[in-house]
Design a protein around this motif. Structure first.
Motif, PDB file in Angstrom:
ATOM      1  N   SER A  57      37.969  33.092  60.671  1.00 50.73           N
ATOM      2  CA  SER A  57      38.752  33.446  61.860  1.00 50.73           C
ATOM      3  C   SER A  57      37.839  33.940  62.987  1.00 50.73           C
ATOM      4  CB  SER A  57      39.828  34.484  61.508  1.00 50.73           C
ATOM      5  OG  SER A  57      39.239  35.611  60.888  1.00 50.73           O
ATOM      6  N   ASP A  58      37.442  35.220  62.942  1.00 47.33           N
ATOM      7  CA  ASP A  58      36.684  35.774  64.063  1.00 47.33           C
ATOM      8  C   ASP A  58      35.295  35.147  64.233  1.00 47.33           C
ATOM      9  OD1 ASP A  58      38.854  37.325  64.238  1.00 47.33           O
ATOM     10  OD2 ASP A  58      37.901  39.209  63.700  1.00 47.33           O
ATOM     11  N   TYR A  59      34.676  34.769  63.127  1.00 49.84           N
ATOM     12  CA  TYR A  59      33.280  34.355  63.212  1.00 49.84           C
ATOM     13  C   TYR A  59      33.054  32.866  63.019  1.00 49.84           C
ATOM     14  CZ  TYR A  59      30.265  38.187  64.315  1.00 49.84           C
ATOM     15  OH  TYR A  59      29.576  39.135  65.010  1.00 49.84           O
ATOM     16  N   ILE A  60      34.082  32.052  63.291  1.00 55.55           N
ATOM     17  CA  ILE A  60      33.946  30.611  63.079  1.00 55.55           C
ATOM     18  C   ILE A  60      32.837  30.029  63.955  1.00 55.55           C
ATOM     19  CG2 ILE A  60      35.652  29.922  64.812  1.00 55.55           C
ATOM     20  CD1 ILE A  60      35.910  28.361  61.493  1.00 55.55           C
ATOM     21  N   PHE A  61      32.631  30.644  65.117  1.00 54.77           N
ATOM     22  CA  PHE A  61      31.615  30.111  66.034  1.00 54.77           C
ATOM     23  C   PHE A  61      30.215  30.208  65.422  1.00 54.77           C
ATOM     24  CE2 PHE A  61      29.016  30.185  69.967  1.00 54.77           C
ATOM     25  CZ  PHE A  61      29.495  29.020  70.543  1.00 54.77           C
ATOM     26  N   ALA A  62      29.971  31.277  64.652  1.00 52.65           N
ATOM     27  CA  ALA A  62      28.672  31.425  63.995  1.00 52.65           C
ATOM     28  C   ALA A  62      28.502  30.352  62.911  1.00 52.65           C
ATOM     29  CB  ALA A  62      28.539  32.818  63.389  1.00 52.65           C
ATOM     30  N   ALA A  63      29.612  30.006  62.233  1.00 46.91           N
ATOM     31  CA  ALA A  63      29.532  28.957  61.212  1.00 46.91           C
ATOM     32  C   ALA A  63      29.181  27.618  61.856  1.00 46.91           C
ATOM     33  CB  ALA A  63      30.860  28.858  60.454  1.00 46.91           C
ATOM     34  N   ILE A  64      29.778  27.352  63.030  1.00 45.47           N
ATOM     35  CA  ILE A  64      29.438  26.124  63.760  1.00 45.47           C
ATOM     36  C   ILE A  64      27.968  26.157  64.153  1.00 45.47           C
ATOM     37  CG2 ILE A  64      29.867  24.837  65.897  1.00 45.47           C
ATOM     38  CD1 ILE A  64      32.802  25.781  65.683  1.00 45.47           C
ATOM     39  N   GLY A  65      27.511  27.331  64.600  1.00 45.97           N
ATOM     40  CA  GLY A  65      26.111  27.475  64.993  1.00 45.97           C
ATOM     41  C   GLY A  65      25.160  27.219  63.846  1.00 45.97           C
ATOM     42  N   GLU A  66      25.540  27.643  62.645  1.00 45.36           N
ATOM     43  CA  GLU A  66      24.654  27.442  61.506  1.00 45.36           C
ATOM     44  C   GLU A  66      24.597  25.961  61.101  1.00 45.36           C
ATOM     45  OE1 GLU A  66      25.421  29.781  58.025  1.00 45.36           O
ATOM     46  OE2 GLU A  66      23.825  28.805  56.891  1.00 45.36           O
ATOM     47  N   GLU A  67      25.756  25.320  61.032  1.00 43.88           N
ATOM     48  CA  GLU A  67      25.768  23.977  60.461  1.00 43.88           C
ATOM     49  C   GLU A  67      25.573  22.877  61.503  1.00 43.88           C
ATOM     50  OE1 GLU A  67      28.890  23.600  57.507  1.00 43.88           O
ATOM     51  OE2 GLU A  67      27.453  24.706  56.278  1.00 43.88           O
TER      52      GLU A  67
END
Lengths: 552, 435
Positions: free
Chosen positions: B330-340
Motif C-alpha cells: 500500500s504505502d510503499y508500493i513506489f519503492a517496490a517499483i523502484g527496486e524491480e
C-alpha cells in the motif's frame, strides 16, 4: 531580458543541485532539502507560463498550477536520481549497530551472501582458513576449517553481528562485487549470472600462527611476526580468541535453537573480562614499557647527540621536578658510568629518563611519530590509534617527559606498532608498510590483484640504524634480552616490563633475527605476564627460530 | 458508413495496445521468474488477458454507445493500473510467505479492479448529465463529512487510525469517498459564486475579500479537516487542504487566498508539531530514520534500501526483494517499483501521472461550463496531489504520510474512487454533454 532571466534561473537551478550533491552527504540532509527547495523556486521562475495575459483568468491559473505540479515532479525525479543512481551504492550498503553487537543492514546483502559463493581465505601456502560451502538447498554456509587465525580474519555473521577484520575490510572482493572487469560485472548483473566471490591469499603462515597460539597458551596477549624487509605479516595472533564458526548466522539458515546458541555464545564472549573479541595485535592498546627505549635511543643517536659509546650517569636515583625515579635495573650497584650501549642492554631507566629530558618533548614526539606513533597504522584491517601522551601539551611536564623516555608515562601502543619498531631497526631505518593480504584470485585461479608493502618511510638514517642494531644485539648478547641463540642468525632484542598500576606488569619482547638476506621482526606481549625476559622473550625466540626454519 | 467510421475510437484503441501488451509480458515475466522454467501456457497469464479483454471491451462499448469523450485519458489509466495489477500479482506470493493473510491480496485487488472498471463504465454510461451533482451540493458536502464522522464513531481501527467502516464482508475507507463529495461541493459552490468570490468590498481604507461568501467554503473545509485530523490521518488532511487551496486559486485567480491559506497551514503545522508527539516523530524519522533503525525508522530505511538496490534498470520483475518493506503493497508500493523496475520504472510512473494530470487539466479547460471546469480540475488535483504526497514521502522529500498511490497501491476504496474520478472526467470531456 525575460528569456535571459529564465535561462539564468534554469542554469542556477542546475548549479544548486550539483552543489548540493557535492556538499551534502544524505538525501534528507536538511541543507540538501533547502537547496532543493531553492532549485524548485528557480525552476518555477524558468518555467512560469508566459503570454498568458490574454487568456481568461481560469486558463491562466490552471496553467500556473500545472507548472507548479511539474516542478514538484522534477524535484522528486532529482531525488530519485540521487537515491537510485548517484548514491545507490552507499545507501544500499548502509548499516548501523543497534546495541548488543547486532546490526541493521540491507537484507538483500544477506540474501546475496546466501546465494553467492563467498571467496575463500587461505594462508601463504594455500591452507584454507575460511570458505563458503554449498548446502543441499543451494545456499552457502561460511566455515572456518582452521581457526588459528580467527581474530585476524574476523567473523562473518550477516544476520546478527555483521563482520569484522578481513571478512569486513575485504568484503567487496570476497562477495565478488568489486575487483573484476567492471563491464563484465555489469553484464553479469543484467543477465543475473551467478556471481562468485574472489579468494584471498594471505601472507600468514598457518604453522607459525599455530605456534604463536600454542606459546601464548590462552594467556591474554599477542604475537606479531613480520618480514622486516617486505612488511609481510607472517603471524599475527591474539589471545584469548574465539570460534567464528559459532558466530555465523544468516537469514533462514539457522533454526531458533541454533540462533539462540549463537546469541548465547556472543553473550559469553562479550561477558568475558579478557575480551576475546578485541583483536589485540591491532586493537590492543598497552603500555610498551622498556621496549619503547628503542625509540628514545634512536632519537638521541639520529639527532646526533650521542653514539653507542657516549657515557651516561646512573647512581641509582634521579629526581626531576619532585618525582624520584629509582633504578631497579643496574647489574652492579657500584657502577655509576654507563655507555649508551650498556644503558640500553641493562635497560637503565634513570639514563633513559635523562635522555628523554635531553631530547625535549618536540624531538621525542617527532621521532615517535616517524616510527608510526600518534596515528593509526595503515594496514589491511583497522588499527587503533597509538599515543605518546594523552595530549601533546602533557609532555611539557618534565616528570612525565622523563617517564616517557624510559617507556612508562602515558604511552599506549599496539603490538603491531612495537613489531614495526623492531622491524625498522632491522630494515636499516626504514619503517616497512605492513600487509597481510597478498593477492586476490578469481574462480579460475588467476591472480587479479597483487598487493605489496610499498617502499615504507625512513625513520632514521642507515648509520643511526646500524648503531641501534649494535645496541639491540648487545642487549641480546649480555643484557636482559639475552637467551635466544639461533645458528647462522644475528639476534637483536629488547624486553619490557610495563608497570600498569594493579596486578603483575605486562611482559614485552621486541626483537629481530637477520640470517642471510632474511630479516624477521617480532613483538610479543603477555598481559600481566611479569618480567618480559621471563615470559615474553622465550615466546619471541621460539617464533624467530620457527620462522627461520620455514622456507619463505 | 463514414458516420459509423468516425464514431470508432481509433486513437483510444491504438493507445491501448502498448499498455495491455505490457501487462501480458509483465505477468509472463513474473510467472517465469517464479517457476524458473521456460514452459508456460496462456492460462498462466489469464489475469492479464482478462484485463486486456475488459479494457478493449470498454473502449468498444464507448464506440457502440457513441461516446465522444476524451480518447487519451483511459489508455493512460489502463497503463498505470496495469502496472498496479502486475505489482499485486508479483507481491502477493512474497507477502504470503511472511503472513498468510496476504494470500488473497492479488485476488481481492483483481476483483476491485474489475469493479472499478465497471464503475467507470457505469458513470460514463448512466450519468448522462452532471448537473444533478451540482444541484445537490450541500447533500454531498454533509454526506461526505457525515460519513467521516460516522467512521469516527463506528469505524474499525487499523495501524493506529480509525479510518474504516465495516460493511458486511467489506471495509470502506470513508475519506476516499468523501474526497469526491468535497470536490463536487467546492466545484458547485465556486461555480455559483465565482463573481462574488473574486470581488472585494471596501471597509474604510481596507479592501477586504468577500468573507460572507467564503465562509461556507471555509467552514466546510475546516470541518472536514477537523474530522480528518481527529482521525489521525495526516496524509488525507494534507490532500484535502491542497485540493481546497488549489481549487480556490484556480477559480478566483487570487494569490492572496493562497498566501493566506499557506500561512494558516504554516501555523497549523507549527501547532500540530508542538502539540502531537506523533507529528514530531514523523518529522524526526523523515530527517533521519537511522536514529531508530529497528523501530520507528525501519520502514523508511527498508524503502531506501529497495530504491537504492534498483539503480537504473531495476532487478527485474520478481527478481528483487520488496517484501522486506513493511506495507509495501500500500504505502510503499513506489519503492517496490523502484527496486524491480529501477529509475526507468519510477520515472515512468511519474511521467504517466504527469500525462494523466495534463489530460485532466486539458479536459477542464475544454469543459463548457464553470462547474464542469472546476470539477475536472479538482478531481485531477486529487490524483496529482495524492501521487506527490506519497511519492514525496517515499523519497524523503517530505515527511511520510500513509496514503495510497492512485491506481497502483492495494486498497479497494481507493481504487474504486479513482475509477469514479476517471469516469467523471470522461463524462465531463464529452462534447455532447449539456449541463
Amino acid at each position: 531580458m525575460t528569456t535571459f532571466l529564465r535561462f539564468a534561473a534554469f542554469v542556477a537551478a542546475l548549479l544548486v543541485v550539483a552543489y548540493g550533491l557535492g556538499e551534502t552527504s544524505d538525501q534528507a540532509d536538511q541543507r540538501w532539502l533547502v537547496l532543493l527547495a531553492a532549485a524548485g523556486v528557480m525552476l518555477s521562475i524558468a518555467w512560469w507560463p508566459r503570454g498568458t495575459s490574454s487568456l481568461p483568468i481560469y486558463n491562466r491559473t490552471v496553467l500556473r498550477w500545472a507548472t507548479l505540479l511539474v516542478v514538484a515532479v522534477t524535484l522528486i525525479s532529482v531525488q530519485l536520481v540521487r537515491i537510485q543512481i548517484v548514491e545507490s551504492g552507499r545507501i544500499a550498503a548502509r548499516s548501523a549497530e543497534v546495541g548488543d553487537g547486532q546490526v541493521v543492514s540491507n537484507p538483500r546483502e544477506r540474501l546475496r551472501a546466501l546465494q553467492v559463493q563467498r571467496g575463500a581465505i587461505t594462508d601463504r601456502h594455500g591452507q584454507v582458513l575460511a570458505e563458503s560451502v554449498e548446502q543441499s538447498d543451494g545456499t552457502f554456509v561460511r566455515q572456518y576449517p582452521n581457526i588459528e587465525a580467527a581474530g585476524l580474519i574476523g567473523y562473518y555473521s550477516p544476520a546478527l553481528y555483521g563482520s569484522t577484520n578481513i571478512e569486513d575490510a575485504y568484503d567487496s572482493y570476497l562477495s565478488g562485487t568489486d575487483g573484476g572487469n567492471p563491464a563484465q560485472e555489469w553484464i553479469n548483473g543484467v543477465i543475473h549470472e551467478d556471481r562468485r566471490g574472489y579468494d584471498l591469499s594471505l601472507t600468514i603462515d598457518i604453522d607459525l600462527q599455530q605456534k604463536a597460539n600454542e606459546l601464548l597458551a590462552g594467556r591474554p596477549g599477542a604475537v606479531v611476526l613480520m618480514d622486516a624487509d617486505t612488511g609481510e605479516v607472517l603471524a599475527m595472533a591474539g589471545a584469548p580468541s574465539f570460534d567464528p564458526n559459532r558466530l555465523y548466522a544468516n537469514t533462514g539458515q539457522q533454526s531458533e535453537e541454533e540462533m539462540a546458541a549463537i546469541r548465547a555464545y556472543w553473550q559469553e564472549l562479550v561477558a568475558n573480562p579478557d575480551a576475546p573479541l578485541v583483536f589485540r595485535p591491532t586493537q590492543g592498546l598497552l603500555n610498551p614499557g622498556s621496549t619503547f627505549k628503542t625509540v628514545t635511543a634512536s632519537a638521541i643517536v639520529d639527532s646526533g647527540r650521542a653514539n653507542a659509546d657516549t657515557i651516561f650517569r646512573d647512581d641509582g636515583l634521579f629526581e626531576v621536578d619532585g618525582r624520584v625515579i629509582e633504578e631497579p635495573n643496574r647489574p652492579d650497584s657500584t657502577q655509576i658510568d654507563f655507555t649508551l650501549e650498556e644503558s640500553y642492554a641493562w635497560s637503565l631507566n634513570v639514563v633513559f629518563a635523562q635522555i628523554g629530558l635531553q631530547l625535549g618533548s618536540d624531538t621525542l614526539l617527532d621521532y615517535a611519530e616517524r616510527f608510526g606513533f600518534d596515528s593509526a597504522i595503515d594496514f589491511d584491517i583497522p588499527t587503533a590509534e597509538t599515543q605518546i601522551a594523552s595530549t601533546r601539551d602533557e609532555l611539557n611536564n618534565r616528570a612525565l617527559l622523563a617517564d616517557t623516555g624510559f617507556g612508562q608515562g602515558q604511552i599506549l601502543a599496539t603490538p603491531l606498532q612495537m613489531a614495526l619498531i623492531a622491524a625498522t631497526i632491522a630494515n636499516d631505518g626504514v619503517v616497512p608498510d605492513p600487509y597481510v593480504v597478498d593477492h586476490v584470485i578469481d574462480s579460475e585461479g588467476k591472480t587479479i590483484e597483487q598487493f605489496s608493502g610499498g617502499g615504507g618511510q625512513r625513520a632514521i638514517s642507515p648509520e643511526s640504524a646500524a648503531i641501534i642494531q649494535r645496541l639491540m644485539q648487545s642487549s641480546a648478547e649480555f643484557g636482559y634480552a639475552s637467551g635466544i641463540e639461533i645458528d647462522g642468525a644475528t639476534i637483536g632484542g629488547k624486553t619490557g616490563t610495563a608497570e600498569v598500576g594493579e596486578g603483575e606488569p605486562h611482559a614485552w619482547y621486541t626483537g629481530y633475527a637477520i640470517a642471510g638476506d632474511r630479516r624477521l621482526a617480532v613483538a610479543v606481549v603477555v598481559e600481566h605476564g611479569g618480567p618480559g625476559s621471563e615470559t615474553a622473550l622465550p615466546i619471541g625466540g621460539e617464533m624467530l627460530r620457527a620462522a627461520l626454519e620455514t622456507t619463505p | 458508413m463514414k458516420a459509423i467510421l468516425s464514431r470508432i475510437r481509433f486513437t483510444e484503441l491504438q493507445l491501448l495496445v502498448v499498455p495491455t501488451i505490457m501487462t501480458m509480458v509483465g505477468l509472463l515475466t513474473i510467472y517465469l521468474a517464479s517457476t524458473r522454467d521456460l514452459n508456460w501456457d496462456w492460462r498462466d497469464i489469464w489475469v492479464s488477458i482478462a484485463y486486456t479483454a475488459a479494457v478493449f471491451a470498454i473502449s468498444i462499448w464507448f464506440t457502440i454507445t457513441g461516446f465522444k469523450g476524451d480518447q487519451v485519458l483511459f489508455p493512460i489509466v489502463v497503463c498505470i493500473s496495469g502496472l498496479g495489477l502486475l505489482m499485486m500479482q508479483r507481491l502477493t506470493p512474497a507477502l504470503a510467505e511472511i503472513d498468510e493473510s496476504y494470500a488473497t491480496l492479488a485476488r481481492q485487488q483483481l476483483i476491485y479492479l474489475g469493479a472499478g472498471l465497471f464503475l467507470l463504465l457505469a458513470v460514463v454510461t448512466i450519468v448522462r448529465r452532471i448537473g444533478w451533482l451540482r444541484r445537490y451540493k450541500y447533500t454531498w458536502a454533509f454526506g461526505g463529512i457525515g460519513l467521516m464522522m460516522l467512521t469516527m464513531i463506528i469505524g474499525t481501527e487499523r495501524y493506529g487510525a480509525r479510518l474504516w467502516i465495516d460493511v458486511g464482508p467489506f471495509t470502506i475507507q470513508s475519506s476516499e469517498i468523501s474526497k469526491i463529495a468535497l470536490v463536487v461541493f467546492l466545484a458547485a459552490y465556486l461555480a455559483e459564486n465565482q463573481e462574488l468570490i473574486v470581488s472585494t468590498y471596501r471597509l474604510g481604507p481596507l479592501r477586504l475579500p468577500p468573507i460572507p461568501y467564503l465562509l461556507p467554503l471555509i467552514l466546510m473545509w475546516g470541518f472536514s479537516m477537523l474530522v480528518v485530523v481527529a482521525q489521525n490521518d495526516l496524509g488525507t488532511a494534507l490532500l484535502f487542504f491542497s485540493v481546497f487551496l488549489a481549487m480556490l486559486y484556480m477559480a478566483s485567480g487570487r494569490l492572496s487566498y493562497v498566501i493566506a491559506g499557506l500561512s494558516a497551514f504554516g501555523i497549523g503545522v507549527y501547532l500540530a508539531y508542538n502539540l502531537f508527539g506523533r507529528v514530531q516523530l514523523r518529522v524526526a524519522n523523515w530527517l533521519d530514520p537511522w536514529r531508530d533503525p529497528v523501530d520507528a525508522g525501519y520502514q523508511q530505511i527498508q524503502g531506501e534500501y529497495a530504491l537504492a538496490t534498483g539503480k537504473l534498470f531495476g532487478t527485474g520483475l520478481a527478481q528483487g526483494h520488496p517484501a522486506f518493506i513493511p506495507a509495501v503493497h500500500s504505502d510503499y508500493i513506489f519503492a517496490a517499483i523502484g527496486e524491480e523496475l529501477g529509475l526507468f520504472g519510477t520515472l515512468a510512473v511519474l511521467l504517466l501521472s504527469v500525462l494523466l494530470v495534463f489530460r485532466g487539466f486539458s479536459i477542464s479547460l475544454r469543459a463548457r461550463d464553470s462547474f464542469g471546469r472546476f470539477l475536472a480540475a479538482g478531481l485531477t488535483t486529487i490524483l496529482a496531489v495524492q501521487t506527490l504526497i506519497i511519492v514525496g514521502g517515499t523519497v524523503r522529500l517530505i515527511p511520510l504520510t500513509g496514503i495510497t498511490l492512485p491506481f497502483i497501491s492495494a486498497g479497494g476504496s481507493s481504487l474504486l474512487t479513482n475509477f469514479i474520478i476517471i469516469g467523471l472526467l470522461l463524462r465531463i470531456s464529452d462534447p455532447d454533454l449539456a449541463g
